[in-house]
Design an enzyme around this catalytic site. Structure first.
Site, PDB file in Angstrom:
ATOM      1  N   CYS A  70       0.869  -1.173   0.000  1.00 38.28           N
ATOM      2  CA  CYS A  70       0.000   0.000   0.000  1.00 38.28           C
ATOM      3  C   CYS A  70       0.907   1.223   0.000  1.00 38.28           C
ATOM      4  CB  CYS A  70      -0.866  -0.024   1.259  1.00 38.28           C
ATOM      5  SG  CYS A  70      -1.898   1.430   1.478  1.00 38.28           S
ATOM      6  N   CYS A 182      -1.026   3.580  -6.520  1.00 37.84           N
ATOM      7  CA  CYS A 182      -1.908   3.023  -5.495  1.00 37.84           C
ATOM      8  C   CYS A 182      -2.198   1.607  -5.958  1.00 37.84           C
ATOM      9  CB  CYS A 182      -3.202   3.840  -5.427  1.00 37.84           C
ATOM     10  SG  CYS A 182      -4.523   3.038  -4.475  1.00 37.84           S
TER      11      CYS A 182
HETATM   12  N1  DGL Z   1      -4.066   0.572  -1.806  1.00 41.23           N
HETATM   13  C1  DGL Z   1      -3.650   1.773  -1.190  1.00 41.23           C
HETATM   14  C2  DGL Z   1      -2.424   2.388  -1.845  1.00 41.23           C
HETATM   15  O1  DGL Z   1      -1.657   1.694  -2.462  1.00 41.23           O
HETATM   16  C3  DGL Z   1      -4.655   2.796  -0.733  1.00 41.23           C
HETATM   17  C4  DGL Z   1      -6.097   2.707  -1.038  1.00 41.23           C
HETATM   18  C5  DGL Z   1      -6.921   3.402   0.027  1.00 41.23           C
HETATM   19  O2  DGL Z   1      -7.188   2.749   1.038  1.00 41.23           O
HETATM   20  O3  DGL Z   1      -7.266   4.595  -0.142  1.00 41.23           O
HETATM   21  O4  DGL Z   1      -2.183   3.556  -1.709  1.00 41.23           O
END
Ligand code: DGL
Length: 262
Positions: A70, A182
């Site tokens: 993430c 993301c």
């Molecule tokens: N999957 C996450 C990232 O790579 C964030 C998504 C979220 O929870 O807003 O930033």
């Protein structure tokens, strides 16, 4: 001994997919903080406490490595997590560096898609400033893609309408590269590739993150009696969430099969 792969929700499944390709014989625990997704629209303090609570729920003496799959969580807490744990902690950051290198050869601009929180954080600004090419880099938060991904909607009219609304106004002749900053956005590679003119390349950081994992834990040779495994865990109250994680992984695996640029 397990490798924990952590995300706010389903996005990190795309990184797990890459890890399974490179290191198929490991024991994985995928943890989604679905009780608190999305992270990207929360404050830094809120996200920090969500991350720490998730770690309390996941990390044990049996943890061999942690992959923070993430970008948002990495930008908020990677330093703290590295200090806290003695095992390898690998994060993700928007793959701006390879995108800028590509853009130097094409002369075109780079568009970084990430969460609002990632784009606000000093870590992102430091990364862009270090490259010394900030005049060539634009950025855009796309929270709607996190919502759609959490609903397992990766293609179709709602995705198309959101891409029209957010990306429809760009002059794509000026852009050569989009950074998927993301992990949730990687589910939309096929939809984005269909939406964008063919010269626009999509880049993400999964391969680099998994390469780093491999360097830190060893080569991933087959171990006798150890066929590899995945355990799905989550923080929220939706009893159907483990099935969603499995579905997302299967969907992404099918979507990427045969693709060389993933
Ligand atoms: N999957 C996450 C990232 O790579 C964030 C998504 C979220 O929870 O807003 O930033």
């Amino acid at each position: 001994m397990s490798i924990v792969v952590f995300d706010s929700g389903l996005g990190g499944v795309t990184v797990l997919h890459k890890a399974l390709q490179v290191l198929p014989y490991e024991q994985y625990i995928y943890f989604a903080d679905d009780g608190h997704v999305p992270y990207g629209t929360k404050t830094k303090e809120e996200v920090r406490s969500c991350i720490l609570a998730s770690m309390e729920a996941t990390i044990t003496d049996e943890t061999r490595a942690l992959v923070v799959a993430c970008n948002t969580a990495t930008s908020i807490a990677i330093g703290d997590l590295r200090k806290r744990y003695g095992f390898p902690v690998i994060g993700m950051e928007p793959a701006v560096k390879p995108a800028v290198e590509l853009s130097r050869s094409t002369g075109r601009r780079v568009l970084v898609l990430a969460t609002a929180l990632t784009l606000r954080e000093a870590k992102y600004h430091d990364l862009v400033n270090r490259l010394g090419d900030s005049g060539r880099i634009d950025s855009l938060p796309m929270p709607g893609l996190v919502t759609l991904a959490e609903e397992l909607v990766f293609t179709g009219p709602r995705v198309q309408a959101y891409l029209d609304e957010t990306l429809g106004g760009y002059d794509w002749t000026k852009y050569g590269t989009i950074v998927l900053g993301c992990t949730h956005f990687q589910f939309f590679r096929t939809a984005l590739a269909a939406f964008l003119p063919p010269h626009v390349e999509l880049i993400d950081g999964s391969a680099g993150t998994v390469r780093r994992l491999q360097e830190l834990i060893g080569s991933g040779e087959a171990v006798a009696d150890s066929p590899g495994s995945i355990e799905f865990r989550h923080s929220g109250s939706d009893a159907g969430y483990p099935d969603k994680m499995r579905h997302a992984l299967d969907w992404y695996r099918r979507d990427r099969s045969g693709q060389t640029h993933d």
